[in-house]
Scaffold this active site. Structure first.
Site, short mmCIF file in Angstrom:
data_model
loop_
_atom_site.label_atom_id
_atom_site.label_comp_id
_atom_site.label_asym_id
_atom_site.label_seq_id
_atom_site.Cartn_x
_atom_site.Cartn_y
_atom_site.Cartn_z
N HIS A 117 0.51 -11.67 1.78
CA HIS A 117 -0.57 -10.89 1.15
C HIS A 117 -1.31 -11.70 0.08
O HIS A 117 -2.53 -11.64 -0.02
CB HIS A 117 0.02 -9.61 0.55
CG HIS A 117 -0.96 -8.52 0.35
ND1 HIS A 117 -0.61 -7.19 0.33
CD2 HIS A 117 -2.30 -8.53 0.14
CE1 HIS A 117 -1.68 -6.45 0.13
NE2 HIS A 117 -2.72 -7.24 0.01
N TYR A 124 0.83 -1.21 0.00
CA TYR A 124 0.00 0.00 0.00
C TYR A 124 0.87 1.27 0.00
O TYR A 124 0.35 2.37 -0.20
CB TYR A 124 -0.95 0.05 1.21
CG TYR A 124 -1.92 -1.11 1.31
CD1 TYR A 124 -2.14 -1.99 0.24
CD2 TYR A 124 -2.64 -1.36 2.47
CE1 TYR A 124 -3.01 -3.07 0.34
CE2 TYR A 124 -3.53 -2.42 2.57
CZ TYR A 124 -3.69 -3.28 1.51
OH TYR A 124 -4.57 -4.35 1.62
P1 NAP Z 1 -14.20 -0.99 1.09
O1 NAP Z 1 -13.80 -0.69 2.49
O2 NAP Z 1 -15.17 -2.09 0.81
O3 NAP Z 1 -14.85 0.31 0.44
C1 NAP Z 1 -14.19 1.54 0.43
C2 NAP Z 1 -14.95 2.47 -0.51
O4 NAP Z 1 -16.28 2.65 -0.01
C3 NAP Z 1 -14.34 3.83 -0.65
O5 NAP Z 1 -14.47 4.18 -2.01
C4 NAP Z 1 -15.20 4.72 0.22
O6 NAP Z 1 -15.32 5.99 -0.40
C5 NAP Z 1 -16.53 4.03 0.24
N1 NAP Z 1 -17.17 4.08 1.56
C6 NAP Z 1 -16.59 4.06 2.78
N2 NAP Z 1 -17.50 4.09 3.76
C7 NAP Z 1 -18.71 4.14 3.16
C8 NAP Z 1 -20.04 4.17 3.63
N3 NAP Z 1 -20.30 4.17 4.94
N4 NAP Z 1 -21.04 4.20 2.72
C9 NAP Z 1 -20.78 4.20 1.41
N5 NAP Z 1 -19.53 4.15 0.89
C10 NAP Z 1 -18.50 4.12 1.76
O7 NAP Z 1 -12.93 -1.18 0.13
P2 NAP Z 1 -11.43 -1.67 0.15
O8 NAP Z 1 -10.51 -0.55 0.39
O9 NAP Z 1 -11.26 -2.48 -1.07
O10 NAP Z 1 -11.31 -2.67 1.41
C11 NAP Z 1 -11.07 -2.26 2.72
C12 NAP Z 1 -9.69 -2.66 3.21
O11 NAP Z 1 -9.48 -4.05 3.05
C13 NAP Z 1 -8.54 -2.04 2.41
O12 NAP Z 1 -8.37 -0.67 2.72
C14 NAP Z 1 -7.40 -2.94 2.81
O13 NAP Z 1 -6.93 -2.57 4.10
C15 NAP Z 1 -8.10 -4.30 2.84
N6 NAP Z 1 -7.94 -5.04 1.56
C16 NAP Z 1 -7.10 -6.13 1.56
C17 NAP Z 1 -6.91 -6.85 0.38
C18 NAP Z 1 -6.00 -8.05 0.39
O14 NAP Z 1 -5.62 -8.51 -0.70
N7 NAP Z 1 -5.66 -8.59 1.53
C19 NAP Z 1 -7.56 -6.47 -0.80
C20 NAP Z 1 -8.43 -5.39 -0.75
C21 NAP Z 1 -8.61 -4.68 0.44
P3 NAP Z 1 -14.91 7.35 0.42
O15 NAP Z 1 -13.43 7.30 0.60
O16 NAP Z 1 -15.37 8.42 -0.51
O17 NAP Z 1 -15.68 7.31 1.71
#
Ligand code: NAP
Length: 272
Positions: A104, A46
């Site tokens: 990862h 990241y």
């Molecule tokens: P997520 O948390 O499912 O969604 C984030 C998105 O949703 C952002 O665009 C955000 O926009 C929006 N959002 C946030 N809160 C909201 C709400 N209450 N209502 C509506 N929309 C909302 O996405 P993600 O980043 O893919 O996953 C979360 C975390 O999981 C990552 O940050 C990472 O730490 C981890 N991850 C790990 C892997 C892996 O391979 N291990 C892969 C993917 C993700 P705004 O910023 O405009 O609020």
């Protein structure tokens, strides 16, 4: 501050940091810690470990109260590569030990025997309190259990949200007693547009994001939502106060469409 349940040693809600970079990453992690999050999910990939470390140092919360996860990317799983990389992560995170160190992605290039031996050594040497994996399939989990024994796999972090409930790997990990961490729990924002979720949210005076997270929490997953906005960082933590009825949980279970959001070229052949 809300009381945050534990799943094994992991606080059940954490702040995800993928796509948070530069000073915005430091600021968002600070907002999360101020809001009451005590679990931060980062990764070498990241590019924000230094900013996470800066926020941890600046926050008025003891390091020992925050559960910090980082992850070793697949191109750094070659022979002899893991320990030096983790030492760099510890420097950036300004800590002697991470709480959870994950592989990862399973490596398409390097042998699992070797890189899990290196992960086990990092644990044995005290670089991490707990170890685990991410994006591992059922057969990879079976191999990993044998290769890491007697050490245990503290979590398999995989994509799970209402539109992608990932049942095959979830059921396999449950049979193996391995807790799951749900990444992309908001389906990267898509849950806000699902009419059934919007209707349940209205009934609770909550938001669709809170309903998605409350559902995953009720299902026993650790959730790690992210947002770039302070109000939503606070809002998402508020999911802990939302309790869904059995009928609402049944509706949420029915929303699974197998909509995978994260599927890079190096992903394994997924189960189910
Ligand atoms: P997520 O948390 O499912 O969604 C984030 C998105 O949703 C952002 O665009 C955000 O926009 C929006 N959002 C946030 N809160 C909201 C709400 N209450 N209502 C509506 N929309 C909302 O996405 P993600 O980043 O893919 O996953 C979360 C975390 O999981 C990552 O940050 C990472 O730490 C981890 N991850 C790990 C892997 C892996 O391979 N291990 C892969 C993917 C993700 P705004 O910023 O405009 O609020």
């Amino acid at each position: 501050m809300p009381e945050i349940p534990l799943v094994g040693p992991i606080p059940q809600i954490g702040y995800g940091t993928w796509t948070r970079t530069g000073d915005a990453a430091r600021q968002c992690v600070l907002w999360a810690l101020e809001a009451g999050y005590r679990h931060i999910d980062t990764a070498v990939g990241y590019g924000n470990e230094a900013e996470v470390g800066a926020a941890l140092a600046e926050a008025r919360v003891a390091r020992s109260e925050v559960f910090v996860t980082t992850k070793v990317p697949p191109d750094h799983l070659g022979p002899g590569m893991v320990r030096p990389l983790v030492e760099r992560s510890l420097d950036k995170l300004r800590t002697d030990q991470v709480d959870l160190l994950l592989v990862h992605w399973p490596s398409p290039k390097f042998g699992m025997e070797d890189y899990l031996a290196q992960l086990g050594e990092a644990f044995d040497q005290g670089l991490a309190r707990f170890i685990g994996v991410s994006n591992f399939t059922a057969s990879q989990i079976d191999r990993a259990i044998g290769l890491l024994a007697p050490r245990t796999i503290t979590t398999n972090q995989v994509e799970i949200h209402p539109l992608m409930q990932n049942r095959a790997i979830v059921e396999h990990c449950r049979r193996c007693d391995i807790p799951l961490t749900a990444y992309s729990p908001l389906a990267r924002g898509a849950v806000a547009d699902v009419p059934e979720i919007v209707a349940i949210a209205k009934a609770h005076g909550a938001t669709p994001g809170q309903i998605a997270l409350a559902f995953l929490i009720a299902e026993g997953f650790v959730v790690i939502p992210t947002s770039s906005r302070r109000a939503r960082i606070v809002e998402n933590l508020g999911a802990l106060d939302v309790k869904l009825s059995d009928a609402e949980i049944a509706t949420m279970r029915g929303l699974d469409r197998g909509s995978r959001m994260v599927n890079p070229s190096w992903a394994p052949k997924w189960d189910g």
